[in-house]
Design a protein around this motif. Structure first.
Motif, mmCIF file in Angstrom:
data_model
loop_
_atom_site.group_PDB
_atom_site.id
_atom_site.type_symbol
_atom_site.label_atom_id
_atom_site.label_comp_id
_atom_site.label_asym_id
_atom_site.label_seq_id
_atom_site.Cartn_x
_atom_site.Cartn_y
_atom_site.Cartn_z
ATOM 1 N N ILE A 1 0.843 -1.209 0.000
ATOM 2 C CA ILE A 1 0.000 0.000 0.000
ATOM 3 C C ILE A 1 0.870 1.249 0.000
ATOM 4 C CG2 ILE A 1 -1.568 1.373 1.421
ATOM 5 C CD1 ILE A 1 -3.070 -1.035 2.077
ATOM 6 N N LEU A 2 1.898 1.213 0.824
ATOM 7 C CA LEU A 2 2.817 2.365 0.902
ATOM 8 C C LEU A 2 3.450 2.636 -0.456
ATOM 9 C CD1 LEU A 2 4.932 2.154 4.161
ATOM 10 C CD2 LEU A 2 3.825 4.170 3.185
ATOM 11 N N MET A 3 3.886 1.545 -1.107
ATOM 12 C CA MET A 3 4.573 1.718 -2.388
ATOM 13 C C MET A 3 3.623 2.238 -3.461
ATOM 14 S SD MET A 3 7.127 -1.468 -2.280
ATOM 15 C CE MET A 3 7.725 -1.268 -3.919
ATOM 16 N N CYS A 4 2.374 1.759 -3.436
ATOM 17 C CA CYS A 4 1.392 2.257 -4.410
ATOM 18 C C CYS A 4 1.221 3.756 -4.233
ATOM 19 C CB CYS A 4 0.028 1.609 -4.202
ATOM 20 S SG CYS A 4 0.007 -0.064 -4.759
ATOM 21 N N GLY A 5 1.074 4.150 -2.992
ATOM 22 C CA GLY A 5 0.888 5.573 -2.711
ATOM 23 C C GLY A 5 2.079 6.374 -3.153
ATOM 24 N N ALA A 6 3.268 5.796 -2.955
ATOM 25 C CA ALA A 6 4.481 6.552 -3.246
ATOM 26 C C ALA A 6 4.702 6.736 -4.743
ATOM 27 C CB ALA A 6 5.679 5.847 -2.632
ATOM 28 N N SER A 7 4.200 5.771 -5.568
ATOM 29 C CA SER A 7 4.533 5.845 -6.992
ATOM 30 C C SER A 7 4.071 7.171 -7.598
ATOM 31 C CB SER A 7 3.921 4.666 -7.736
ATOM 32 O OG SER A 7 2.529 4.853 -7.827
ATOM 33 N N SER A 8 2.936 7.683 -7.118
ATOM 34 C CA SER A 8 2.443 8.916 -7.721
ATOM 35 C C SER A 8 3.285 10.122 -7.317
ATOM 36 C CB SER A 8 0.980 9.137 -7.335
ATOM 37 O OG SER A 8 0.906 9.275 -5.942
ATOM 38 N N LEU A 9 4.162 9.928 -6.335
ATOM 39 C CA LEU A 9 4.997 11.051 -5.915
ATOM 40 C C LEU A 9 6.157 11.265 -6.875
ATOM 41 C CD1 LEU A 9 5.255 10.299 -2.096
ATOM 42 C CD2 LEU A 9 3.766 11.941 -3.227
ATOM 43 N N THR B 1 -13.475 0.682 -23.273
ATOM 44 C CA THR B 1 -14.350 -0.253 -22.525
ATOM 45 C C THR B 1 -13.910 -0.405 -21.068
ATOM 46 O OG1 THR B 1 -13.152 -2.184 -23.335
ATOM 47 C CG2 THR B 1 -15.062 -1.481 -24.616
ATOM 48 N N THR B 2 -13.390 -1.579 -20.704
ATOM 49 C CA THR B 2 -13.060 -1.806 -19.286
ATOM 50 C C THR B 2 -11.583 -1.590 -18.978
ATOM 51 O OG1 THR B 2 -12.702 -4.130 -19.749
ATOM 52 C CG2 THR B 2 -14.907 -3.501 -19.014
ATOM 53 N N GLN B 3 -10.825 -0.991 -19.897
ATOM 54 C CA GLN B 3 -9.391 -0.802 -19.637
ATOM 55 C C GLN B 3 -9.179 0.039 -18.389
ATOM 56 O OE1 GLN B 3 -8.600 -0.100 -24.207
ATOM 57 N NE2 GLN B 3 -6.707 0.293 -23.101
ATOM 58 N N ASN B 4 -8.094 -0.268 -17.692
ATOM 59 C CA ASN B 4 -7.699 0.532 -16.528
ATOM 60 C C ASN B 4 -6.792 1.653 -17.021
ATOM 61 O OD1 ASN B 4 -5.296 0.997 -14.547
ATOM 62 N ND2 ASN B 4 -7.046 0.426 -13.276
ATOM 63 N N SER B 5 -7.094 2.863 -16.633
ATOM 64 C CA SER B 5 -6.371 4.004 -17.207
ATOM 65 C C SER B 5 -4.891 3.997 -16.835
ATOM 66 C CB SER B 5 -7.022 5.318 -16.780
ATOM 67 O OG SER B 5 -7.111 5.378 -15.373
ATOM 68 N N GLU B 6 -4.593 3.812 -15.562
ATOM 69 C CA GLU B 6 -3.182 3.875 -15.152
ATOM 70 C C GLU B 6 -2.373 2.768 -15.836
ATOM 71 O OE1 GLU B 6 -2.459 4.006 -10.939
ATOM 72 O OE2 GLU B 6 -0.283 4.101 -11.219
ATOM 73 N N ALA B 7 -2.942 1.555 -15.890
ATOM 74 C CA ALA B 7 -2.222 0.441 -16.527
ATOM 75 C C ALA B 7 -2.052 0.698 -18.021
ATOM 76 C CB ALA B 7 -2.976 -0.863 -16.296
ATOM 77 N N SER B 8 -3.105 1.187 -18.676
ATOM 78 C CA SER B 8 -3.043 1.388 -20.130
ATOM 79 C C SER B 8 -2.040 2.481 -20.500
ATOM 80 C CB SER B 8 -4.411 1.794 -20.668
ATOM 81 O OG SER B 8 -5.348 0.792 -20.411
ATOM 82 N N TYR B 9 -2.092 3.576 -19.765
ATOM 83 C CA TYR B 9 -1.151 4.666 -20.073
ATOM 84 C C TYR B 9 0.283 4.287 -19.687
ATOM 85 C CZ TYR B 9 -4.743 7.889 -21.637
ATOM 86 O OH TYR B 9 -5.739 8.487 -22.367
ATOM 87 N N VAL C 1 7.570 13.382 -25.763
ATOM 88 C CA VAL C 1 6.709 13.920 -24.697
ATOM 89 C C VAL C 1 5.406 13.115 -24.704
ATOM 90 C CG1 VAL C 1 5.353 15.930 -23.966
ATOM 91 C CG2 VAL C 1 7.690 16.245 -24.821
ATOM 92 N N PHE C 2 4.969 12.695 -23.524
ATOM 93 C CA PHE C 2 3.772 11.852 -23.448
ATOM 94 C C PHE C 2 2.619 12.650 -22.840
ATOM 95 C CE2 PHE C 2 1.858 7.711 -21.612
ATOM 96 C CZ PHE C 2 1.032 7.572 -22.715
ATOM 97 N N SER C 3 1.621 12.921 -23.668
ATOM 98 C CA SER C 3 0.475 13.749 -23.288
ATOM 99 C C SER C 3 -0.756 12.854 -23.097
ATOM 100 C CB SER C 3 0.251 14.781 -24.398
ATOM 101 O OG SER C 3 -1.031 15.324 -24.359
ATOM 102 N N ILE C 4 -1.152 12.704 -21.848
ATOM 103 C CA ILE C 4 -2.286 11.844 -21.489
ATOM 104 C C ILE C 4 -3.575 12.640 -21.666
ATOM 105 C CG2 ILE C 4 -3.407 10.714 -19.525
ATOM 106 C CD1 ILE C 4 -0.614 10.019 -18.476
ATOM 107 N N CYS C 5 -4.552 12.017 -22.345
ATOM 108 C CA CYS C 5 -5.809 12.730 -22.607
ATOM 109 C C CYS C 5 -6.970 11.844 -22.194
ATOM 110 C CB CYS C 5 -5.853 13.086 -24.108
ATOM 111 S SG CYS C 5 -7.359 13.919 -24.611
ATOM 112 N N GLU C 6 -7.179 11.670 -20.868
ATOM 113 C CA GLU C 6 -8.348 10.884 -20.442
ATOM 114 C C GLU C 6 -9.380 11.764 -19.752
ATOM 115 O OE1 GLU C 6 -8.048 11.522 -17.135
ATOM 116 O OE2 GLU C 6 -8.599 9.507 -16.487
ATOM 117 N N ALA D 1 -0.898 10.127 -12.490
ATOM 118 C CA ALA D 1 -0.200 10.248 -13.783
ATOM 119 C C ALA D 1 1.178 10.898 -13.701
ATOM 120 C CB ALA D 1 -1.063 11.010 -14.787
ATOM 121 N N GLY D 2 1.548 11.387 -12.524
ATOM 122 C CA GLY D 2 2.850 12.053 -12.406
ATOM 123 C C GLY D 2 4.003 11.158 -12.802
ATOM 124 N N SER D 3 3.863 9.857 -12.566
ATOM 125 C CA SER D 3 4.942 8.938 -12.918
ATOM 126 C C SER D 3 4.678 8.273 -14.274
ATOM 127 C CB SER D 3 5.074 7.861 -11.837
ATOM 128 O OG SER D 3 3.832 7.213 -11.672
#
Ligand code: GLA
Length: 390
Positions: A9-17, A152-160, A175-180, A190-192
């Motif tokens: 859980i800690l690591m999941c939270g940290a990834s966005s940092l 459809t059912t794709q997970n955004s974080e996994a797909s991007y 440069v990677f520009s996310i447009c969801e 999405a920071g990481s």
């Protein structure tokens, strides 16, 4: 077991940092994108002319760099699964177009979609992420806008994240520009993953659309940025969508306000008008170097609303040199006086500061305690507040 669970859980939270580590977009990306004005009506000649106009209009000198073809350049996949550009509209192909754009000292951007089809029904990248990334790199692509239709059912974080990894493997800085559209709160994850991510649905060329069909005008988008500012910074930006400046649906006062607020929010500045035929007034808005310097400030701090009194608001952006840029925003229907106290922007009342108007390009004097000005309806007065300066 329990320990491992908590650690996970800690690591999941940290990834966005952690910010995406591709070294790109250290300041908000600037450029031009075909969608807001031309939608599906794109062609090689339009894109070449846009590149020419970026140079001749002075926009390149002002910092605009990426020429991005949005949806509808692609028609199918060949027998090997390679993405095929429209042969009628892009007869000499993407590599030649990239070379042309690069020869002007500009960079080349392209569009695709996380799902099976793009929003306009063209082939998407799902299942072809690594193949497409390699193809983009071979063409000389420098920027990818990656949309979220038909997922459809794709997970955004996994797909991007998959496309992020594919781009990293492709061997070219892109440069990677996310447009969801802010659907799954990308500012939280999405920071990481990306260099920028849309925070809202599509912008409309309107000041205020009252959400009649779910679209957003400038002020609706503005309100949706409130509270997510801390996610933005060098290399990873909140993206309140591309500019509508010059597309005809707003007054010049409203366009100046739109541009000022995007600069104050450290937003990516992607012009979306026909830059081949814009008026001098529109060109002057898009190339206001004092406003652009606010957007491009190396601290990368996203400005925020610090005061609200009905329809009158004060927005403030902290700058790398310790100064503040302040937007006095009048959302009301009549001209109004708006004031900012130095204490509203984190300074003591006793401070003296030099105030400069970034649209009039004029120093307004050294003031103590605060500043106020008459602001037109749907307008902004944009000022720099520099402590101690004479
Ligand atoms: C979505 C995006 C727009 C544009 C179109 C293209 O609506 O949010 O910015 O790219 O798709 O079809």
């Amino acid at each position: 077991m329990r320990k491992a669970f908590y650690l996970a859980i800690l690591m999941c939270g940290a990834s966005s940092l952690f910010a995406l580590d591709n070294g790109l977009a250290r300041t908000p990306p600037m450029g031009w994108n075909s969608w807001n004005k031309f939608a599906c009506n794109v062609s090689e000649s339009l894109i070449r002319e846009a590149a020419d106009a970026l140079v001749s209009s002075g926009m390149k000198d002002a910092g605009y760099e990426y020429v991005v073809i949005d949806d509808c350049w692609q028609v199918s996949r060949d027998a090997e699964g390679n993405i095929v550009p429209d042969p009628q509209r892009f007869p000499t192909g993407m590599k030649a177009l990239a070379n042309y754009i690069h020869s002007k000292g500009l960079k080349f951007g392209i569009y695709s979609d996380t799902g099976s089809k793009t929003c306009a029904g063209r082939p998407g990248a799902r299942g072809y992420e690594f193949q497409d990334a390699r193809q983009y790199a071979a063409w000389g692509v420098d920027y990818l806008k990656f949309d979220w239709c038909n997922t459809t059912t794709q997970n955004s974080e996994a797909s991007y994240s998959l496309m992020r990894d594919a781009l990293a493997k492709a061997g070219r800085p892109i440069v990677f520009s996310i447009c969801e559209w802010g659907s799954t709160k990308p500012w939280l994850w999405a920071g990481s993953v990306g260099n920028l991510w849309r925070t809202t649905g599509d912008i409309q060329d309107k000041w205020d659309v009252k959400r009649d069909w779910g679209g957003n005008g400038v002020v609706e988008i503005l309100d949706l940025q409130d509270g997510i500012e801390q996610a933005s910074g060098p290399g990873h930006w909140n993206d309140p969508d591309m500019l509508e400046v010059g597309n005809g649906g707003m007054t010049s006062t409203e366009y100046r306000a739109h541009f000022s607020l995007w600069c104050l929010m450290a937003a990516p500045l992607m012009a979306g008008n026909d830059i081949r035929s814009m008026t001098d007034e529109i060109r002057a808005i898009l190339t206001n170097k004092e406003a652009i310097a606010v957007d491009q400030d190396p601290l990368g701090y996203q400005g925020r609303r610090v005061k609200r009194d009905g329809k009158l608001e004060v927005w403030s952006k902290q700058m790398a040199d310790g100064s503040r840029t302040v937007a006095l925003l009048n959302r009301g229907d009549a001209e109004a006086e708006i004031g900012v106290a130095w204490t509203d922007i984190g300074y003591p009342n006793a401070l003296t500061a030099a105030v400069r108007d970034l649209w009039a390009h004029q120093d307004l004097g050294t003031l103590q305690g605060g500043f106020s000005a008459k602001v037109p309806s749907h307008g902004v007065v944009l000022i720099a507040v520099r402590p101690g300066a004479k």
